[in-house]
Design an enzyme around this catalytic site. Structure first.
Site, PDB file in Angstrom:
ATOM      1  CE  LYS A 111      -4.393  -1.961   1.189  1.00  8.08           C
ATOM      2  NZ  LYS A 111      -5.668  -1.991   1.875  1.00  8.08           N
ATOM      3  CE  LYS A 194      -6.094  -8.860  -0.696  1.00  6.81           C
ATOM      4  NZ  LYS A 194      -7.502  -8.558  -0.521  1.00  6.81           N
ATOM      5  CE  LYS A 197     -13.965  -4.466   0.978  1.00 11.25           C
ATOM      6  NZ  LYS A 197     -12.921  -4.111   1.929  1.00 11.25           N
TER       7      LYS A 197
END
Ligand code: ATP
Ligand code: MG
Length: 327
Positions: A111, A194, A197
């Site tokens: 991230k 993966k 969202k």
């Protein structure tokens, strides 16, 4: 009764990865354990977002969870920011959480790469997560595989706090363990990462069947099946793994044979998967329609859940403060 806790971010729509990796298991376990399920909105504010959107996504997440079969009379379903003790315990845990371990977390590294200026919240995410779980002294956490590393850190935080502040007695906090499903890691349909969202590679749990098919049709399969007549290896195909999650055992066996003998083309295989998905998803979509038509009731359920959660949370914080010499 042993306790379970698990959370989901209102960072987008509930997708089939969340459902197969976590939420379906929550539904199966909610009556076997004292269960706490939380829409973790404090976790969702570490990326740029629109305030009105977040409120809407939080409500939509509650609707999707209720439609999936989460039953507020069997478990405690609530929104994290309605129970401020979560952030209070997170600050407390900041005083025992090891920085080196936080920096080593795979999700932090991924991230952080996506942010130009990295905010502290994505580094300390697992500290708040430890607080979420340990506030309710949960023994087990039903999650997808991507959360296993964070849970190791939760256990370390619990251990460190216990050793520091309750060295002689029974450990105050349990060391929470992950509970995984057979579908612990669902890949995006592009086969690249993966399903997430925040990556926009999802199939929504409540998505329109036409749109689901539009996503399934071009989805990546075994790359060795270039021509219709090329036999495939089911185990390397994302579609086969989705069959294992959605199709009856006999169909899964049949799919494996048809793939490895080139009896079916990939499109045939996807059509059968689509039908199996419809069997599971159609009733959820219909329930979502019913739940959505009564927004006041959703709010009431969430308020009741928050009140119940807070009753336990305040007691944990009271004891924690006592052990730590806080006033
Ligand atoms: P984000 O991209 O914002 O992190 P997400 O799709 O990863 O969203 P989370 O809210 O972080 O969803 O996770 C909710 C639950 O779903 C967790 O238990 C997580 O382990 C599980 N989960 C998320 N993605 C998958 C996946 N692709 N396969 C299986 N489980 C998953
Ligand atoms: Mg995630």
């Amino acid at each position: 009764m042993p306790k379970i806790f698990s959370g989901i971010q209102p960072s987008g729509e509930l997708h089939i990865g969340n459902y197969l990796g976590a939420v379906k298991n929550w539904v199966a376990l909610q009556r076997q354990y004292e269960s706490f399920f939380c829409i973790v909105d404090y976790h969702a504010i570490t990326v740029p977002y629109d305030a009105a959107d977040l409120r809407q996504r939080t409500r939509d997440m509650a609707i999707s969870l209720l439609a999936s079969g989460i039953d507020p009379s069997a478990c405690t379903l609530f929104v994290q920011s309605m129970v401020p003790e979560h952030t209070e315990l997170a600050w407390i845990f900041n005083s025992v959480a090891p920085l080196g371990e936080l920096e080593r977390q795979t999700q932090f590294k991924e991230k952080a790469q996506r942010q130009e200026s990295v905010v502290v919240g994505i580094l300390t995410y697992p500290v708040l997560q430890a607080a979420d779980i340990l506030l309710y002294k949960a023994d087990m956490v039903p999650v997808g595989e991507d959360q296993v590393q964070h849970l190791e850190l939760s256990r370390e935080i619990a251990r460190k706090w216990n050793v520091r502040f309750t060295p002689d007695g029974e450990p105050f906090f349990p060391e929470p363990k992950p509970l995984l499903t057979p579908t612990r890691r669902v890949m995006g349909l592009d086969g690249q990462a993966k399903m997430s969202k925040s990556l926009g590679n999802t199939v929504g749990l409540l998505e329109d069947p036409k749109d689901i098919w539009e996503k399934l049709r071009p989805a990546v399969t075994d790359p060795k099946r270039v021509r219709r007549t090329d036999p495939g290896t089911p185990e390397v195909c994302n579609i086969y793994h989705l069959h294992k999650a959605f199709s009856p055992a006999a169909t899964v066996e049949h799919v494996a044979v048809q793939c490895s003998t080139a009896g079916w083309g990939c499109i045939d295989c996807k059509k059968v998967l689509f039908e199996s998905m419809e069997v599971e998803l159609k009733p959820i979509r219909e329930r979502a329609g019913e739940v959505r038509s009564d927004p006041k009731r959703v709010d009431e359920k969430l308020a009741e859940g928050a009140a119940r959660a807070q009753g336990i949370a305040t007691e944990t914080i009271r004891e924690v403060k006592q052990h730590m010499g806080l006033t």
